[in-house]
Every structure is written in C-alpha cells, then in structure tokens.
Scaffold this motif. Structure first.
Motif, PDB file in Angstrom:
ATOM      1  N   GLY A 297      -0.887   1.453  20.764  1.00  0.00           N
ATOM      2  CA  GLY A 297      -0.012   2.610  20.881  1.00  0.00           C
ATOM      3  C   GLY A 297       1.206   2.564  19.988  1.00  0.00           C
ATOM      4  N   ALA A 298       1.295   1.562  19.112  1.00  0.00           N
ATOM      5  CA  ALA A 298       2.461   1.445  18.222  1.00  0.00           C
ATOM      6  C   ALA A 298       2.267   2.349  17.012  1.00  0.00           C
ATOM      7  CB  ALA A 298       2.642   0.001  17.776  1.00  0.00           C
ATOM      8  N   ASN A 299       2.323   3.645  17.252  1.00  0.00           N
ATOM      9  CA  ASN A 299       2.099   4.626  16.193  1.00  0.00           C
ATOM     10  C   ASN A 299       3.364   4.738  15.351  1.00  0.00           C
ATOM     11  OD1 ASN A 299       1.296   6.701  14.573  1.00  0.00           O
ATOM     12  ND2 ASN A 299       0.735   8.091  16.228  1.00  0.00           N
ATOM     13  N   ASN A 300       3.586   3.731  14.534  1.00  0.00           N
ATOM     14  CA  ASN A 300       4.852   3.577  13.825  1.00  0.00           C
ATOM     15  C   ASN A 300       4.571   2.967  12.458  1.00  0.00           C
ATOM     16  OD1 ASN A 300       7.257   2.002  12.930  1.00  0.00           O
ATOM     17  ND2 ASN A 300       8.158   2.836  14.807  1.00  0.00           N
ATOM     18  N   ASP A 301       4.941   3.677  11.389  1.00  0.00           N
ATOM     19  CA  ASP A 301       4.655   3.185  10.041  1.00  0.00           C
ATOM     20  C   ASP A 301       5.290   1.829   9.781  1.00  0.00           C
ATOM     21  OD1 ASP A 301       3.289   5.504   9.660  1.00  0.00           O
ATOM     22  OD2 ASP A 301       4.551   6.271   8.031  1.00  0.00           O
ATOM     23  N   TYR A 302       6.489   1.622  10.292  1.00  0.00           N
ATOM     24  CA  TYR A 302       7.209   0.368  10.072  1.00  0.00           C
ATOM     25  C   TYR A 302       6.396  -0.812  10.613  1.00  0.00           C
ATOM     26  CZ  TYR A 302      11.170  -2.916  10.080  1.00  0.00           C
ATOM     27  OH  TYR A 302      11.996  -4.000   9.864  1.00  0.00           O
ATOM     28  N   VAL A 303       5.846  -0.642  11.820  1.00  0.00           N
ATOM     29  CA  VAL A 303       5.050  -1.702  12.447  1.00  0.00           C
ATOM     30  C   VAL A 303       3.751  -1.919  11.678  1.00  0.00           C
ATOM     31  CG1 VAL A 303       3.820  -2.380  14.538  1.00  0.00           C
ATOM     32  CG2 VAL A 303       6.062  -1.303  14.722  1.00  0.00           C
TER      33      VAL A 303
ATOM     34  N   PRO B  87       0.837  -1.203   0.000  1.00  0.00           N
ATOM     35  CA  PRO B  87       0.000   0.000   0.000  1.00  0.00           C
ATOM     36  C   PRO B  87       0.871   1.252   0.000  1.00  0.00           C
ATOM     37  CG  PRO B  87       0.050  -0.983   2.183  1.00  0.00           C
ATOM     38  CD  PRO B  87       0.779  -1.923   1.278  1.00  0.00           C
ATOM     39  N   PRO B  88       0.280   2.425  -0.188  1.00  0.00           N
ATOM     40  CA  PRO B  88       1.065   3.650  -0.370  1.00  0.00           C
ATOM     41  C   PRO B  88       2.114   3.920   0.707  1.00  0.00           C
ATOM     42  CG  PRO B  88      -1.210   4.062  -0.934  1.00  0.00           C
ATOM     43  CD  PRO B  88      -1.167   2.667  -0.390  1.00  0.00           C
ATOM     44  N   ALA B  89       1.811   3.665   1.970  1.00  0.00           N
ATOM     45  CA  ALA B  89       2.754   3.995   3.046  1.00  0.00           C
ATOM     46  C   ALA B  89       3.929   3.033   3.112  1.00  0.00           C
ATOM     47  CB  ALA B  89       2.035   4.011   4.392  1.00  0.00           C
ATOM     48  N   CYS B  90       3.879   1.963   2.333  1.00  0.00           N
ATOM     49  CA  CYS B  90       4.852   0.875   2.491  1.00  0.00           C
ATOM     50  C   CYS B  90       5.604   0.578   1.195  1.00  0.00           C
ATOM     51  CB  CYS B  90       4.132  -0.384   2.966  1.00  0.00           C
ATOM     52  SG  CYS B  90       3.014  -0.143   4.358  1.00  0.00           S
ATOM     53  N   GLN B  91       5.817   1.580   0.372  1.00  0.00           N
ATOM     54  CA  GLN B  91       6.358   1.324  -0.960  1.00  0.00           C
ATOM     55  C   GLN B  91       7.843   1.624  -1.114  1.00  0.00           C
ATOM     56  OE1 GLN B  91       3.777   3.335  -3.761  1.00  0.00           O
ATOM     57  NE2 GLN B  91       2.127   1.840  -3.478  1.00  0.00           N
ATOM     58  N   ALA B  92       8.512   2.047  -0.041  1.00  0.00           N
ATOM     59  CA  ALA B  92       9.933   2.379  -0.171  1.00  0.00           C
ATOM     60  C   ALA B  92      10.650   2.229   1.162  1.00  0.00           C
ATOM     61  CB  ALA B  92      10.106   3.813  -0.692  1.00  0.00           C
ATOM     62  N   GLY B  93      11.968   1.996   1.083  1.00  0.00           N
ATOM     63  CA  GLY B  93      12.821   2.006   2.263  1.00  0.00           C
ATOM     64  C   GLY B  93      12.474   0.938   3.284  1.00  0.00           C
ATOM     65  N   PRO B  94      12.723   1.226   4.567  1.00  0.00           N
ATOM     66  CA  PRO B  94      12.452   0.250   5.628  1.00  0.00           C
ATOM     67  C   PRO B  94      10.998  -0.184   5.687  1.00  0.00           C
ATOM     68  CG  PRO B  94      13.839   2.023   6.453  1.00  0.00           C
ATOM     69  CD  PRO B  94      13.380   2.437   5.089  1.00  0.00           C
ATOM     70  N   ASN B  95      10.066   0.724   5.344  1.00  0.00           N
ATOM     71  CA  ASN B  95       8.660   0.352   5.365  1.00  0.00           C
ATOM     72  C   ASN B  95       8.354  -0.738   4.334  1.00  0.00           C
ATOM     73  OD1 ASN B  95       8.278   2.245   7.324  1.00  0.00           O
ATOM     74  ND2 ASN B  95       7.154   3.694   6.047  1.00  0.00           N
ATOM     75  N   LEU B  96       8.978  -0.660   3.161  1.00  0.00           N
ATOM     76  CA  LEU B  96       8.800  -1.697   2.150  1.00  0.00           C
ATOM     77  C   LEU B  96       9.404  -3.013   2.621  1.00  0.00           C
ATOM     78  CD1 LEU B  96       7.964  -2.678  -0.657  1.00  0.00           C
ATOM     79  CD2 LEU B  96      10.103  -1.743  -1.554  1.00  0.00           C
ATOM     80  N   ASP B  97      10.572  -2.955   3.233  1.00  0.00           N
ATOM     81  CA  ASP B  97      11.193  -4.166   3.779  1.00  0.00           C
ATOM     82  C   ASP B  97      10.288  -4.810   4.827  1.00  0.00           C
ATOM     83  OD1 ASP B  97      13.396  -3.713   2.180  1.00  0.00           O
ATOM     84  OD2 ASP B  97      14.550  -2.718   3.761  1.00  0.00           O
ATOM     85  N   SER B  98       9.703  -3.966   5.683  1.00  0.00           N
ATOM     86  CA  SER B  98       8.818  -4.469   6.728  1.00  0.00           C
ATOM     87  C   SER B  98       7.578  -5.112   6.124  1.00  0.00           C
ATOM     88  CB  SER B  98       8.412  -3.321   7.660  1.00  0.00           C
ATOM     89  OG  SER B  98       7.587  -3.777   8.703  1.00  0.00           O
ATOM     90  N   PHE B  99       7.007  -4.462   5.105  1.00  0.00           N
ATOM     91  CA  PHE B  99       5.830  -5.016   4.434  1.00  0.00           C
ATOM     92  C   PHE B  99       6.150  -6.371   3.809  1.00  0.00           C
ATOM     93  CE2 PHE B  99       3.485  -5.754   0.527  1.00  0.00           C
ATOM     94  CZ  PHE B  99       2.175  -5.691   0.966  1.00  0.00           C
TER      95      PHE B  99
END
Length: 209
Positions: A86-92, A29-41
């Motif tokens: 409370g895990a207000n974290n895009d990576y999570v 999805p849009p928030a998870c398309q690059a960098g560490p967020n993509l790796d996490s996804f």
C-alpha cells in the motif's frame, strides 16, 4: 580445478579483490531522476551496493567457491527491504529501485572476480527484479510501473545469464504474493502483459554498461 556446487560450476580466476569492490555506476529510472525521488534512489543504491559488498566480504577468502551461498544471502536480504504493502509513493518506490539496482550492479562487478557458469547469476537477478516489479505493480495497480525500472547491464557471459534469468523471472513473478497476500499473477497477464514483458527484458537482456 573445477568444483560443482548446486547450480554453479566454479573455478578461481585469481583476479584481485579491488575489481570486485569497484564502485559501479547506477542510473536512475525515469521516475527517479530529479528532486527527492533522485535522492531516495541514490540512498537506496548506496545501501544496495553496501549490502552486496558486505555479503561478499562475509564469504571470506574462499568467496569464489561460495557464489551460490552469496547469491542466496543477497536475495534474502533484499527481500527483507520490500516496499510496504500500500506504499503508493514514488519516493518509496525509488528507494526500492535504487536498492535493487545498487545490489545488482555490484554483483555484476563482483561476479567477474571469479570464472563461473553464469546461469547461477540469472536466478538472483530475476528474483530481485521480479520482487521490485511485483511490489511496484501491485501498489500502483499496474499503471506506470516502467517509470521505476531501467535496463541493467549484465556484462558477464550474457547469453547464459539471460536464458536463466528469463525463465526464473517468469516463474517467480507468476507465483509471487506480497506480504499482504496479494498475487502478482494478474500483472503478468493482459492488460499488463506488455509492462511485464518490458520489466523482464530490462532485467534479463544485456545492454552495454
């Protein structure tokens, strides 16, 4: 031969296990398309696909007659992998989104190895995506939830899946409380109703794979 079991009416179609174990494509999805967020996804998606395959294998040679149990096992396992309150974290959140998408894309492939009255598929889709919506909405205060949600293709008898998924998504999210006891109900009403409707459509309305 037709066997009724709970909300499913099943008959073996006789397709090979290779199709059921195919590797479906996941789309971040849009928030998870690059960098560490993509790796996490991607890590979450791999975990979700693995979870779905392991659950299917655990059903044994009569898996097509155990789809209700398969759906129940999957739903319960995904609920154990919820985002911490409370895990207000895009990576999570990207990892959670990956897990849900990985499971559901694998389920869509697996389900096609059996001929099935597809209302049963709508329920676990609604519960897993409803869990994702509610946990994310609660943690983010209802803002930007759509960045973590993408439309999932349901290519097997889509009308029945859509109808049952839609009903269950509404029911499930309105009753949902996270592990801290915070209710999702406010995020199903104005001013968050449009985001909730979008999440429900992305979860339950079919699109091409």
């Amino acid at each position: 031969m037709r066997i009724k079991t709970g909300f499913l009416v099943l008959s073996v179609l006789g397709l090979g296990a290779a199709e059921a174990m195919a590797q479906p494509q996941v789309i971040p999805p849009p928030a998870c398309q690059a960098g560490p967020n993509l790796d996490s996804f991607r890590a979450g998606a791999e975990s979700g696909q693995s979870l779905a395959r392991q659950a299917w294998n655990a059903m044994g040679t009569n898996a097509c007659f155990s789809l209700e149990r398969y759906a129940s096992v999957l739903t319960n396992n995904v609920k154990r992998l919820i985002v911490p309150a409370g895990a207000n974290n895009d990576y999570v959140h990207c990892r959670h989104a990956g897990i849900v998408q990985g499971v559901l894309r694998q389920v869509d492939v697996t389900w096609k190895s059996c001929e099935v009255e597809c209302c049963g598929l709508g329920k676990p889709i609604a519960e897993m995506t409803g869990e994702l919506y509610c946990n994310t909405a609660i943690d983010l205060g209802g803002v930007g939830v759509d960045r973590f949600l993408d439309r999932l293709p349901v290519t097997l008898c889509p009308f029945n899946v859509e109808t049952c998924c839609d009903f269950r998504f509404i029911e499930y999210t309105r009753a949902f409380r996270n592990e801290a006891g915070v209710a999702c109900l406010p995020y199903t009403q104005p001013p968050y109703e449009l985001a909730w409707d979008q999440a429900r459509n992305n979860s339950c309305i079919s699109s091409p794979p």
